[in-house]
Motif scaffolding. Structure first.
Motif, PDB file in Angstrom:
ATOM      1  N   LEU A 123      32.544  39.156  46.850  1.00 40.92           N
ATOM      2  CA  LEU A 123      33.148  39.689  45.452  1.00 40.92           C
ATOM      3  C   LEU A 123      33.539  38.691  44.795  1.00 40.92           C
ATOM      4  CD1 LEU A 123      35.377  42.587  46.865  1.00 40.92           C
ATOM      5  CD2 LEU A 123      33.225  42.991  45.606  1.00 40.92           C
ATOM      6  N   GLN A 124      32.976  38.220  43.668  1.00 37.45           N
ATOM      7  CA  GLN A 124      33.123  36.907  42.978  1.00 37.45           C
ATOM      8  C   GLN A 124      33.928  37.175  41.661  1.00 37.45           C
ATOM      9  OE1 GLN A 124      31.065  33.797  44.322  1.00 37.45           O
ATOM     10  NE2 GLN A 124      29.644  34.972  45.217  1.00 37.45           N
ATOM     11  N   ASN A 125      34.645  36.040  41.220  1.00 40.17           N
ATOM     12  CA  ASN A 125      35.188  36.076  39.884  1.00 40.17           C
ATOM     13  C   ASN A 125      36.172  37.238  39.447  1.00 40.17           C
ATOM     14  OD1 ASN A 125      32.409  34.487  39.746  1.00 40.17           O
ATOM     15  ND2 ASN A 125      33.502  33.562  38.521  1.00 40.17           N
ATOM     16  N   ILE A 126      36.588  37.792  40.708  1.00 40.31           N
ATOM     17  CA  ILE A 126      37.891  38.667  40.259  1.00 40.31           C
ATOM     18  C   ILE A 126      39.038  37.969  40.397  1.00 40.31           C
ATOM     19  CG2 ILE A 126      38.939  40.561  41.008  1.00 40.31           C
ATOM     20  CD1 ILE A 126      36.433  41.858  42.081  1.00 40.31           C
ATOM     21  N   ALA A 127      39.832  37.866  39.508  1.00 37.96           N
ATOM     22  CA  ALA A 127      40.802  36.727  39.476  1.00 37.96           C
ATOM     23  C   ALA A 127      42.289  37.470  39.520  1.00 37.96           C
ATOM     24  CB  ALA A 127      40.993  36.254  37.760  1.00 37.96           C
ATOM     25  N   ASN A 128      42.315  38.626  40.054  1.00 35.64           N
ATOM     26  CA  ASN A 128      43.639  39.283  40.242  1.00 35.64           C
ATOM     27  C   ASN A 128      44.083  38.569  41.737  1.00 35.64           C
ATOM     28  OD1 ASN A 128      41.959  41.613  39.075  1.00 35.64           O
ATOM     29  ND2 ASN A 128      44.064  42.275  38.986  1.00 35.64           N
ATOM     30  N   THR A 129      45.360  38.574  41.904  1.00 34.40           N
ATOM     31  CA  THR A 129      46.070  38.162  42.976  1.00 34.40           C
ATOM     32  C   THR A 129      46.441  39.262  43.974  1.00 34.40           C
ATOM     33  OG1 THR A 129      47.339  36.946  41.301  1.00 34.40           O
ATOM     34  CG2 THR A 129      48.119  36.779  43.595  1.00 34.40           C
ATOM     35  N   VAL A 130      45.710  39.031  45.191  1.00 36.58           N
ATOM     36  CA  VAL A 130      45.995  40.091  46.081  1.00 36.58           C
ATOM     37  C   VAL A 130      47.041  40.119  46.955  1.00 36.58           C
ATOM     38  CG1 VAL A 130      44.788  41.011  48.533  1.00 36.58           C
ATOM     39  CG2 VAL A 130      43.347  39.806  46.615  1.00 36.58           C
ATOM     40  N   LYS A 131      47.703  41.362  46.816  1.00 39.60           N
ATOM     41  CA  LYS A 131      49.061  41.547  47.464  1.00 39.60           C
ATOM     42  C   LYS A 131      48.950  42.441  48.911  1.00 39.60           C
ATOM     43  CE  LYS A 131      52.897  43.038  45.477  1.00 39.60           C
ATOM     44  NZ  LYS A 131      53.743  43.717  44.686  1.00 39.60           N
ATOM     45  N   GLN A 132      48.114  43.115  49.138  1.00 41.36           N
ATOM     46  CA  GLN A 132      47.837  43.802  50.365  1.00 41.36           C
ATOM     47  C   GLN A 132      46.498  44.696  50.111  1.00 41.36           C
ATOM     48  OE1 GLN A 132      51.192  46.595  50.283  1.00 41.36           O
ATOM     49  NE2 GLN A 132      50.114  47.791  51.511  1.00 41.36           N
ATOM     50  N   VAL A 133      45.978  44.772  51.300  1.00 39.71           N
ATOM     51  CA  VAL A 133      44.800  45.522  51.481  1.00 39.71           C
ATOM     52  C   VAL A 133      44.426  46.466  52.616  1.00 39.71           C
ATOM     53  CG1 VAL A 133      43.330  43.628  50.609  1.00 39.71           C
ATOM     54  CG2 VAL A 133      43.390  43.620  52.870  1.00 39.71           C
ATOM     55  N   ASN A 134      43.778  47.301  52.628  1.00 41.03           N
ATOM     56  CA  ASN A 134      43.577  48.204  53.641  1.00 41.03           C
ATOM     57  C   ASN A 134      42.372  49.164  53.387  1.00 41.03           C
ATOM     58  OD1 ASN A 134      45.786  50.015  51.983  1.00 41.03           O
ATOM     59  ND2 ASN A 134      44.226  51.619  53.204  1.00 41.03           N
ATOM     60  N   TRP A 135      41.476  49.651  54.648  1.00 44.50           N
ATOM     61  CA  TRP A 135      40.589  50.590  54.550  1.00 44.50           C
ATOM     62  C   TRP A 135      41.019  51.815  54.355  1.00 44.50           C
ATOM     63  CZ3 TRP A 135      36.399  47.924  53.721  1.00 44.50           C
ATOM     64  CH2 TRP A 135      35.946  46.874  54.630  1.00 44.50           C
TER      65      TRP A 135
END
Ligand code: GLC
Length: 416
Positions: free
Chosen positions: A350-362
């Motif tokens: 996934l490219q060029n998404i400029a958001n800052t990631v805080k947390q991820v899950n399925w």
């Protein structure tokens, strides 16, 4: 106007049910090749003949509670029922016209009342379809594809349409929306007159796009046509599970649950609502095939609903990605991978998404480890790069959905 239920609800149940349901698309051994609720017009059935269907009309299996209970299970937030379709037969007790399911039928039932009560009981927003211009029973209603130059449309409006619209907005409590259809030759003044009636009787009732003359509160797309790009004002698509709205006993052109889910994601990713139809049989029962499909989608929604309800359209992801769909809420991005088995054990970029990631899950997959699911980095050119690691073992899975919580409220894409 109170729009929230519509904007966040995303998913509604359309019900096409009336005298035509008895025929199921076939009359005197002749099968219609068009929509089954149009059979009276398509097969040229004389009014007096069609009226005879009232003598048999006794849908003992039409159970409003059961339908509402199912709609809840299916994850639907509103129901839109055909109060009167083009054939002119009202599915409620109409004082304006005796050609209705209470005064003129074997069963003597007011289906609008039954559904209104059940919807209230089950917390579903109740909406009504009303064919405002076409009416093949009243001699001054429009008839599609025929010469309408001699009708006195004003007389039909005054004798039937306006009194009945007033009835459905006065006798059944709150109506979430009124769904008009095929405005045909209606003038701006005539459409406006109906709008004013709706506003004066139920100021919170939404009016769909087919009122005519651009007077709707939101956009209604063509039947079964999904816009190709995101639309940021409210819109809705009416859609079928096979090729007809009303029951057609020889129509086996059913979508698969995968088809439906993909359409659903396309619709929601582009900001729309899915108004998905069932056509109960003449006895009121819901076709098994529809139930199976909607059960499957309902089960998926139970686990993944947070990626659907309350989401809004965002700009299209800048790269071609036929297998990805994006839905978004403030601070939350959902990436849906269609046909995920194709990517098992691989990394999707996934490219060029400029958001800052805080947390991820399925989403809805407590069996899958979320620890290393997203690699956040940069390309050698300094562009943002996210690598979504698709697990090896997915088991049965129509779509795999990742939730990505971000620092920023909006979805931000940046090309260097
Ligand atoms: C069409 C048809 C109708 C159906 C409707 C649903 O315009 O005339 O039979 O009820 O679409 O969207």
């Amino acid at each position: 106007m109170h729009h929230d239920w519509f904007l966040s609800g995303k998913y509604g149940l359309f019900i096409h049910f009336g005298l035509y349901s008895i025929l199921g698309g076939e009359y005197n051994g002749k099968r219609t090749d068009f929509l089954s609720e149009w059979i009276m017009l398509s097969l040229d059935i004389p009014v007096k003949e069609y009226e005879k269907l009232t003598l048999q009309f006794d849908p003992v299996h039409f159970n409003a509670d059961e339908i509402c209970c199912k709609a809840v299970e299916w994850g639907m937030k509103y129901i839109c029922f055909t109060a009167k379709h083009h054939d002119g037969y009202a599915m409620f007790r109409s004082y304006a016209d005796p050609y209705n399911s209470f005064d003129n039928s074997k069963c003597r039932r007011d289906f609008v009342k039954e559904l209104a009560d059940s919807c209230r009981k089950y917390g579903i927003v109740f909406c009504l379809y009303y064919s405002q211009a076409q009416d093949w029973h009243h001699k001054d209603g429009y008839r599609a594809y025929q010469d309408n130059s001699k009708i006195n449309f004003r007389r039909y409006l005054d004798e039937k349409c306006i009194p009945q619209v007033k009835e459905i907005l006065s006798n059944y409590g709150d109506i979430g929306m009124i769904w008009f259809d095929t405005s045909m030759g209606m003038t701006y003044q005539e459409s406006k007159e109906l709008v004013n009636i709706v506003r004066s009787l139920q100021p919170n009732c939404l009016i769909n796009g087919r009122i005519g003359n651009n007077l709707g509160d939101y956009m209604t797309t063509q039947d079964n046509h999904i816009p190709a790009y995101p639309i940021k004002k409210p819109w809705e698509i009416p859609a079928t599970l096979n090729s007809s709205w009303a029951y057609k006993h020889f129509d086996n052109d059913w979508l698969t649950p995968e088809n439906v889910l993909q359409k659903f994601l396309n619709i929601v990713a582009r900001g729309g609502n899915y108004l998905l139809n069932i056509g109960p049989k003449g006895d009121g029962s819901i076709p098994e095939e529809s139930v199976k499909i909607l059960d499957t989608i309902g089960m998926w929604l139970k686990k993944s609903g947070e990626s659907i309800y309350g989401t809004h359209a965002i700009d299209t992801y800048v790269y071609e990605a036929p297998n990805l769909r994006f839905t978004h809420k403030d601070y939350e991005l959902f990436v849906h991978v269609l046909d995920p088995h194709r990517f098992a054990g691989k990394q999707i970029s996934l490219q060029n998404i400029a958001n800052t990631v805080k947390q991820v899950n399925w989403i809805g997959r407590s069996d899958l480890n979320s620890d290393n699911m997203l690699r956040v980095s940069k390309t050698l050119d300094g562009d943002p790069y996210w690598g979504l690691n698709i697990p090896e073992n997915l088991d049965e899975c129509m779509v795999l959905s990742a939730k990505i919580v971000t620092e920023e409220k909006d979805f931000i894409q940046k090309m260097l």
